[in-house]
Enzyme design. Structure first.
Site, PDB file in Angstrom:
ATOM      1  N   SER A 134      20.183  87.788   0.963  1.00 28.25           N
ATOM      2  CA  SER A 134      20.607  88.961   0.182  1.00 28.25           C
ATOM      3  C   SER A 134      19.469  89.824  -0.336  1.00 28.25           C
ATOM      4  CB  SER A 134      21.433  88.517  -1.018  1.00 28.25           C
ATOM      5  OG  SER A 134      22.772  88.460  -0.665  1.00 28.25           O
ATOM      6  N   LYS A 137      19.021  93.247   0.962  1.00 22.91           N
ATOM      7  CA  LYS A 137      19.865  94.361   0.514  1.00 22.91           C
ATOM      8  C   LYS A 137      19.054  95.421  -0.245  1.00 22.91           C
ATOM      9  CE  LYS A 137      23.828  91.204   0.192  1.00 22.91           C
ATOM     10  NZ  LYS A 137      24.654  90.354  -0.698  1.00 22.91           N
ATOM     11  N   TYR A 155      23.875  93.658   9.904  1.00 20.96           N
ATOM     12  CA  TYR A 155      23.822  92.972   8.604  1.00 20.96           C
ATOM     13  C   TYR A 155      23.434  91.493   8.764  1.00 20.96           C
ATOM     14  CZ  TYR A 155      25.412  90.747   4.303  1.00 20.96           C
ATOM     15  OH  TYR A 155      25.464  89.982   3.166  1.00 20.96           O
ATOM     16  N   TYR A 181      24.031  88.602  -9.096  1.00 23.75           N
ATOM     17  CA  TYR A 181      25.490  88.484  -9.058  1.00 23.75           C
ATOM     18  C   TYR A 181      26.037  88.362 -10.476  1.00 23.75           C
ATOM     19  CZ  TYR A 181      24.070  87.694  -4.318  1.00 23.75           C
ATOM     20  OH  TYR A 181      23.484  87.836  -3.098  1.00 23.75           O
ATOM     21  N   VAL A 185      20.604  83.563  -0.820  1.00 22.40           N
ATOM     22  CA  VAL A 185      21.025  82.171  -0.661  1.00 22.40           C
ATOM     23  C   VAL A 185      20.036  81.335   0.158  1.00 22.40           C
ATOM     24  CG1 VAL A 185      23.488  82.538  -1.066  1.00 22.40           C
ATOM     25  CG2 VAL A 185      22.591  82.700   1.265  1.00 22.40           C
TER      26      VAL A 185
HETATM   27  N1  GLU Z   1      23.981  86.403   4.532  1.00 17.94           N
HETATM   28  C1  GLU Z   1      24.578  85.963   3.311  1.00 17.94           C
HETATM   29  C2  GLU Z   1      26.058  86.340   3.311  1.00 17.94           C
HETATM   30  O1  GLU Z   1      26.368  87.392   3.765  1.00 17.94           O
HETATM   31  C3  GLU Z   1      23.862  86.559   2.138  1.00 17.94           C
HETATM   32  C4  GLU Z   1      24.388  86.074   0.821  1.00 17.94           C
HETATM   33  C5  GLU Z   1      23.342  85.921  -0.251  1.00 17.94           C
HETATM   34  O2  GLU Z   1      22.147  85.735   0.021  1.00 17.94           O
HETATM   35  O3  GLU Z   1      23.720  85.947  -1.420  1.00 17.94           O
HETATM   36  O4  GLU Z   1      26.884  85.595   2.892  1.00 17.94           O
END
Ligand code: GLU
Length: 307
Positions: free
Chosen positions: A63, A66, A191, A242, A260
């Site tokens: 993530s 992003k 993505y 989050y 994650v």
């Molecule tokens: N590739 C992971 C997903 O789309 C990223 C989630 C994350 O790092 O929080 O679920």
């Protein structure tokens, strides 16, 4: 005590927190990662690096990508266009929740750092096809990390693609509501790849330093307008961890964006410092348990304050 020595000590001190987390298992390739790794890196305003522990181990950016893709989407489209497609507010839900897409009257994602907002952001990246779009993201990330060795972890990408049904559901939901502007499968492919770029704790700290300096490389070269760096870092502060974002900012006092894969990126704009930690054991919100412990100790020791 030297900062390097302090990092060595705080890594040892926070190792017990590893047991309070688990490696992510919903992406099978991440389940194979050794949970006992722990690293930290700090990039000073002049670009010098202080690092300790497993700071050269490659791991999936997940993530944290992003933030980088948001910066590129802003360059490609401008601020007004990007935020026609999403809001700038915390969601209060899990990173892959569909709830707010349904309950928001306009069905737009709450912010670019939850999965639906991130997939929407990826859909705004310019390029003739999905390969060109991903290559533009990778090249941009290499540039701002000042690291040409960043590359795609193909096994992680295939693993994300094979198990990414919740991300498909989120994207098809937006498409079904008429608010998703691009091809669903092509966008998801980009993505999944952006999440599967391999980074190190040091390259992440350099990206944090880039944003903390307001979009300028350590060489002095400006890559994005200061305003775009402000958007990226402001949203890191409010939405980066989050539904733990408020508690993280309160406890630790620096903005953080987690992934994650176990990384956390912290751009400290008030001091033009970039910080990153890596600890693949994560809590139920998706944030590195020991990584957060290290950041808390570091913040107290250095009296970090984002204001
Ligand atoms: N590739 C992971 C997903 O789309 C990223 C989630 C994350 O790092 O929080 O679920």
């Amino acid at each position: 005590m030297e900062l390097r020595e302090f990092l060595d000590q705080t890594i040892e001190k926070n190792k017990p927190l590893i047991a309070q987390g688990h490696v992510a298992t919903y992406i099978p390739e991440l389940a194979k990662v050794n949970p006992n790794q722990l690293g930290a890196a700090i990039v000073n305003p002049d670009g010098t690096i202080i690092s300790s522990g497993d700071c050269n181990v490659k791991f999936a950016i997940e993530s944290i990508s992003k933030t980088v893709v948001l910066a590129l989407a802003l360059l490609d489209n401008g601020e007004e266009e990007v935020f026609k497609h999403m809001h700038k507010e915390p969601s209060g839900d899990a990173f892959n929740s569909i709830i707010k897409l349904e309950t928001e009257p306009d069905h737009l994602p709450r912010n670019p750092y939850i999965n639906p907002g991130a997939i929407m952001t990826t859909s705004l990246i310019k390029g003739a096809n999905k390969e060109e779009k991903f290559n533009r993201i990778l090249t941009f990330m290499q540039k701002i990390a000042e690291d040409d060795t960043l590359d795609l972890a193909t096994e992680t990408y295939l693993s994300e693609k094979a198990t990414g049904d919740i991300n498909r559901a989120l994207t098809y939901y937006m498409k079904g509501q008429g608010v998703f502007p691009a091809d669903v499968n092509d966008t998801l492919d980009v993505y999944f790849k952006q999440c599967s770029i391999n980074v190190t704790c040091i390259s992440l700290a350099k990206i944090a330093g880039f944003f903390a300096r307001g979009g300028v490389l350590s060489t002095g070269e400006r890559v994005i307008p200061k305003r775009y760096a402000q958007i990226v870092t402001g949203l890191i502060a409010t939405c980066g961890m989050y539904d733990q974002s408020g508690a993280f900012l309160d406890n630790i006092g620096v903005p953080g964006k987690s992934g994650v894969g176990g990384g956390i990126l912290c751009p400290l704009s008030s001091k033009k410092i970039g910080i990153a930690v890596f600890g693949p054991a994560i809590d139920k919100e998706g944030n590195s348990t020991a990584g957060m412990g290290i950041l808390k100790d570091l913040s107290i020791k250095m009296d970090y304050d984002m204001f």
